[in-house]
Design an enzyme around this catalytic site. Structure first.
Site, PDB file in Angstrom:
ATOM      1  N   TYR A 149       0.845  -1.199   0.000  1.00 47.91           N
ATOM      2  CA  TYR A 149       0.000   0.000   0.000  1.00 47.91           C
ATOM      3  C   TYR A 149       0.880   1.248   0.000  1.00 47.91           C
ATOM      4  O   TYR A 149       2.038   1.219   0.415  1.00 47.91           O
ATOM      5  CB  TYR A 149      -0.934   0.003   1.207  1.00 47.91           C
ATOM      6  CG  TYR A 149      -2.088  -0.963   1.096  1.00 47.91           C
ATOM      7  CD1 TYR A 149      -3.371  -0.527   0.759  1.00 47.91           C
ATOM      8  CD2 TYR A 149      -1.915  -2.329   1.314  1.00 47.91           C
ATOM      9  CE1 TYR A 149      -4.438  -1.407   0.660  1.00 47.91           C
ATOM     10  CE2 TYR A 149      -2.968  -3.223   1.213  1.00 47.91           C
ATOM     11  CZ  TYR A 149      -4.231  -2.754   0.889  1.00 47.91           C
ATOM     12  OH  TYR A 149      -5.285  -3.631   0.789  1.00 47.91           O
ATOM     13  N   GLU A 150       0.292   2.344  -0.436  1.00 46.30           N
ATOM     14  CA  GLU A 150       1.031   3.583  -0.669  1.00 46.30           C
ATOM     15  C   GLU A 150       1.726   4.138   0.578  1.00 46.30           C
ATOM     16  O   GLU A 150       2.715   4.862   0.469  1.00 46.30           O
ATOM     17  CB  GLU A 150       0.057   4.627  -1.230  1.00 46.30           C
ATOM     18  CG  GLU A 150       0.688   5.871  -1.756  1.00 46.30           C
ATOM     19  CD  GLU A 150      -0.355   6.805  -2.358  1.00 46.30           C
ATOM     20  OE1 GLU A 150      -0.106   8.020  -2.357  1.00 46.30           O
ATOM     21  OE2 GLU A 150      -1.412   6.321  -2.812  1.00 46.30           O
TER      22      GLU A 150
END
Length: 257
Positions: free
Chosen positions: A51-52
Site C-alpha cells: 500500500y502507498e
C-alpha cells in the site's frame, strides 16, 4: 442450483481472480483492496500486497479505510518510508501489478480522479491522483476495477489524472522505462481489455445474465466486443463465503471504531 450473488460480488470475485499467486501488487483503496485481499484469502496466499503508505506484504484482517489505516501497518511484514516505497520498490521495477479504482475512465483507459467538468470551474472536486499516476507508469501492468455506468465510462475523461494510453491511444508509444499500462478493466457487467493495435477498450467477457445491450447502455462511447466473446465464470461458494466474511468483519470493526 446456481448460487445467489450480487453484481458487486461478481465484480470483486472476478477482479480477485486476475491476481496470480506470488505476484507483487500495489493496491489502491476501495474496490481494488477488496479484490486483492480476497485473492490473498483464496487462491493466492503468497500474493505480496503493498500500500502507498509504505506497508510491505501486509495481511489485513479487515479492509482498510485509507492508506493510513493502522491495520495495514500492524499486519505488514515491514513498513518503509514513502520515498523508499516509490523510488526503490515502484520505480525500481519490483511491482508486478498496480490495482486501481477511479471515478472516470475513457475508451483508452485514461483515469480521472481530479475533477468533473471544466478545470477552472469544476462541477465536482475529486480526491486527486495520490500515487496512481506513478503506479500506472511504473508497475509492470495495471488492473482497474469500478462499477459500470455512463457517468463513469465516458468517451474522453474530463481530466487525465492517471495515464492509460493517452487521448489518442499512443501515449505510451516509444516511451522507455514504462510499464504495459492497463491490461484489463473489471466491472460489475463485464471484463475489458485494450485492443492490441488501437488500445481502445474491448469487451472480452460478459458476466452471467448480462447482455451486450446492458454494456452498450452503460457505456459512453460506441463499445466494441471481441469476436470470441467469453462468459465470465460464476463465483464459487468458497469465494462468496470468504468475501462476505471479510466484509462482515470490516463492518463490525468500523462500527466499533
Amino acid at each position: 442450483m446456481s448460487l445467489e450473488y450480487t453484481s458487486s460480488e461478481m465484480m470483486s470475485v472476478t477482479a480477485a481472480r486476475a491476481l496470480e499467486n506470488g505476484m507483487t501488487c500495489f493496491v489502491g483503496i476501495g474496490l481494488p483492496s477488496e479484490a486483492a485481499n480476497l485473492a490473498r484469502l483464496t487462491h493466492a496466499p503468497d500474493v505480496v500486497l503493498i500500500y502507498e503508505s509504505g506497508t510491505l506484504q501486509t495481511k489485513p484482517d479487515i479492509l482498510p479505510l485509507s492508506i493510513g489505516d493502522g491495520e495495514l501497518c500492524e499486519s505488514a511484514l515491514t513498513t518503509v518510508a514513502v520515498p523508499e516505497m516509490f523510488r526503490y520498490w515502484l520505480q525500481g521495477g519490483k511491482v508486478d501489478v498496480g490495482f486501481l479504482g477511479t471515478a472516470q475512465i475513457d475508451r483508452f483507459a485514461n483515469l480521472n480522479t481530479t475533477l468533473i467538468g471544466d478545470y477552472k470551474a469544476p462541477k465536482v472536486r475529486l480526491p486527486g491522483g495520490g500515487g496512481a499516476p506513478e503506479i500506472a507508469t511504473n508497475a509492470g501492468e495495471v488492473f482497474i476495477t469500478l462499477k459500470h455506468s455512463k457517468r463513469a465510462f465516458v468517451k474522453a475523461v474530463d481530466f487525465v489524472t492517471t495515464l492509460g494510453f493517452g487521448r489518442d491511444g499512443k501515449g505510451r508509444d516509444n516511451v522507455p522505462n514504462i510499464g504495459k499500462g492497463p491490461t484489463r478493466v473489471i466491472t460489475d457487467l463485464c471484463v475489458m481489455k485494450p485492443d492490441p493495435d488501437s488500445k481502445e477498450l474491448v469487451v472480452v467477457s460478459l458476466h452471467p445474465g448480462v447482455s451486450r445491450e446492458d454494456v452498450i447502455d452503460a457505456t459512453g462511447w460506441e463499445i466494441h466486443f471481441a469476436e470470441q466473446l467469453e462468459s465470465t465464470p460464476e463465483p464459487s461458494e468458497n469465494e462468496l463465503t470468504i468475501l462476505r466474511e471479510l466484509k462482515a468483519r470490516t463492518e463490525r470493526a468500523h462500527a466499533d471504531a
